[in-house]
Design an enzyme around this catalytic site. Structure first.
Site, PDB file in Angstrom:
ATOM      1  CG  HIS A  37      -5.880  -2.121   9.022  1.00  0.00           C
ATOM      2  ND1 HIS A  37      -5.958  -0.856   9.554  1.00  0.00           N
ATOM      3  CD2 HIS A  37      -4.552  -2.426   9.033  1.00  0.00           C
ATOM      4  CE1 HIS A  37      -4.746  -0.432   9.862  1.00  0.00           C
ATOM      5  NE2 HIS A  37      -3.876  -1.356   9.567  1.00  0.00           N
ATOM      6  CD  GLU A  65      -8.704   1.173   7.839  1.00  0.00           C
ATOM      7  OE1 GLU A  65      -8.712   0.263   8.700  1.00  0.00           O
ATOM      8  OE2 GLU A  65      -7.999   2.188   7.935  1.00  0.00           O
ATOM      9  CG  ASP A 106      -0.321  -0.469   2.506  1.00  0.00           C
ATOM     10  OD1 ASP A 106       0.926  -0.535   2.576  1.00  0.00           O
ATOM     11  OD2 ASP A 106      -1.063  -0.764   3.458  1.00  0.00           O
ATOM     12  CG  ASN A 109      -9.064  -1.266  12.039  1.00  0.00           C
ATOM     13  OD1 ASN A 109      -8.102  -1.906  11.624  1.00  0.00           O
ATOM     14  ND2 ASN A 109      -9.519  -0.195  11.417  1.00  0.00           N
TER      15      ASN A 109
HETATM   16  C1  F6R Z   1       1.248  -1.435   6.003  1.00  0.00           C
HETATM   17  C2  F6R Z   1       0.230  -2.407   6.319  1.00  0.00           C
HETATM   18  C3  F6R Z   1      -0.601  -2.248   7.547  1.00  0.00           C
HETATM   19  C4  F6R Z   1       0.199  -2.538   8.800  1.00  0.00           C
HETATM   20  C5  F6R Z   1      -0.681  -2.387  10.039  1.00  0.00           C
HETATM   21  C6  F6R Z   1       0.107  -2.585  11.299  1.00  0.00           C
HETATM   22  O1  F6R Z   1       1.888  -1.770   4.784  1.00  0.00           O
HETATM   23  O2  F6R Z   1       0.075  -3.319   5.591  1.00  0.00           O
HETATM   24  O3  F6R Z   1      -1.695  -3.129   7.473  1.00  0.00           O
HETATM   25  O4  F6R Z   1       0.703  -3.842   8.735  1.00  0.00           O
HETATM   26  O5  F6R Z   1      -1.267  -1.113  10.045  1.00  0.00           O
HETATM   27  O6  F6R Z   1       1.001  -1.518  11.457  1.00  0.00           O
HETATM   28  P1  F6R Z   1       2.149  -1.572  12.536  1.00  0.00           P
HETATM   29  O7  F6R Z   1       3.067  -2.654  12.120  1.00  0.00           O
HETATM   30  O8  F6R Z   1       2.803  -0.226  12.478  1.00  0.00           O
HETATM   31  O9  F6R Z   1       1.504  -1.848  13.844  1.00  0.00           O
END
Ligand code: F6R
Length: 240
Positions: free
Chosen positions: A137, A142, A67, A135
């Site tokens: 995701h 989301e 992303d 959440n």
């Molecule tokens: C980013 C991604 C997100 C993160 C998630 C957890 O490329 O894929 O889904 O894996 O937001 O983020 P952290 O690792 O910062 O807790």
């Protein structure tokens, strides 16, 4: 899903690094799907160390990241592209031509088609690294009424914006991102999900023990035949 609970983030980073290095040795031009965020940093540190020790080369590896923020220049200090350069690409012998990234400033429909075609042309993703949001995701999928398929532009939820806002000190945190869809992520041959810390415990429980529902996008991993989940004790603390 195969769930492993290891003592620390560092132990998980070493274990996942070992699996990625095995994959690269077995298939030097393998296609890796990569994630940003705090979770994979110990893995990227371990990969940089392995490269420095001469035990692995990324020369022919191809990568696709999950992303990218929209409406932020690619080289802004908070773009995911800049993050990947700093955490991994500049520390190993990646060929810049082999780095695949979604363009958050392109037309979303055209960009989605381009990305799906580029992944297909590379032969599909062999190993996809994932983290999970509080959440539930995955990438920037989301909670929603239906599972997404290909890449798309998404409005970030308040919870995700709060979790990431601390990184933005010069420009406002973007409101939109472009992300690989759940369907596209599930087409990877193997998935490695890492979750660490107590803040992920409820999402981990929903992912592993809850129903498969787009309200918890990570629960879609239950439908994939080859998923390895690495947890630390805090992230695993709510599992029954
Ligand atoms: C980013 C991604 C997100 C993160 C998630 C957890 O490329 O894929 O889904 O894996 O937001 O983020 P952290 O690792 O910062 O807790």
């Amino acid at each position: 899903m195969n769930v492993q609970i290891l003592d620390s983030k560092t132990a998980i980073g070493s274990a996942v690094c070992g699996l990625i290095c095995d994959k690269i040795r077995e298939k030097p031009d393998c296609v890796l799907g990569l994630a940003t965020g705090a979770t994979p940093v110990p893995t990227y540190d371990a990969l940089a160390a392995a490269y420095a020790q001469g035990t692995v080369s990324f020369r022919n590896v191809r990568t696709f990241n999950l992303d990218e923020y929209c409406d932020l220049p690619k080289t802004h200090k908070n773009s995911f592209y800049t993050f990947m350069q700093a955490q991994l690409f500049s520390r190993v012998d990646m060929n810049p031509a082999n780095i695949g990234f979604l363009d958050g400033n392109a037309d979303p429909a055209a960009e989605s088609a381009r990305y799906t075609a580029a992944i297909e042309e590379a032969g599909g993703i062999d190993l996809q690294l994932l983290g999970i949001g509080r959440n539930g995701h995955i990438a920037f999928n989301e909670p929603a009424d239906a599972f997404s398929q290909e890449s798309f532009r998404v409005a970030l939820t308040e919870s995700t914006r709060i979790a990431n806002a601390g990184y933005f000190d010069d420009v406002p945190m973007p409101r939109y991102a472009i992300t690989m869809g759940v369907g596209l992520i599930l087409r990877a041959r193997q998935l490695i999900m890492i979750a660490t810390g107590e803040s992920k415990a409820a999402a981990v429980k929903a992912m592993l023990e809850g129903p498969v529902t787009p309200q918890c996008p990570a629960s879609a991993l239950q439908t994939h035949p080859d998923v390895l989940v690495f947890l630390d004790p805090a992230a695993a603390s709510l599992l029954s």
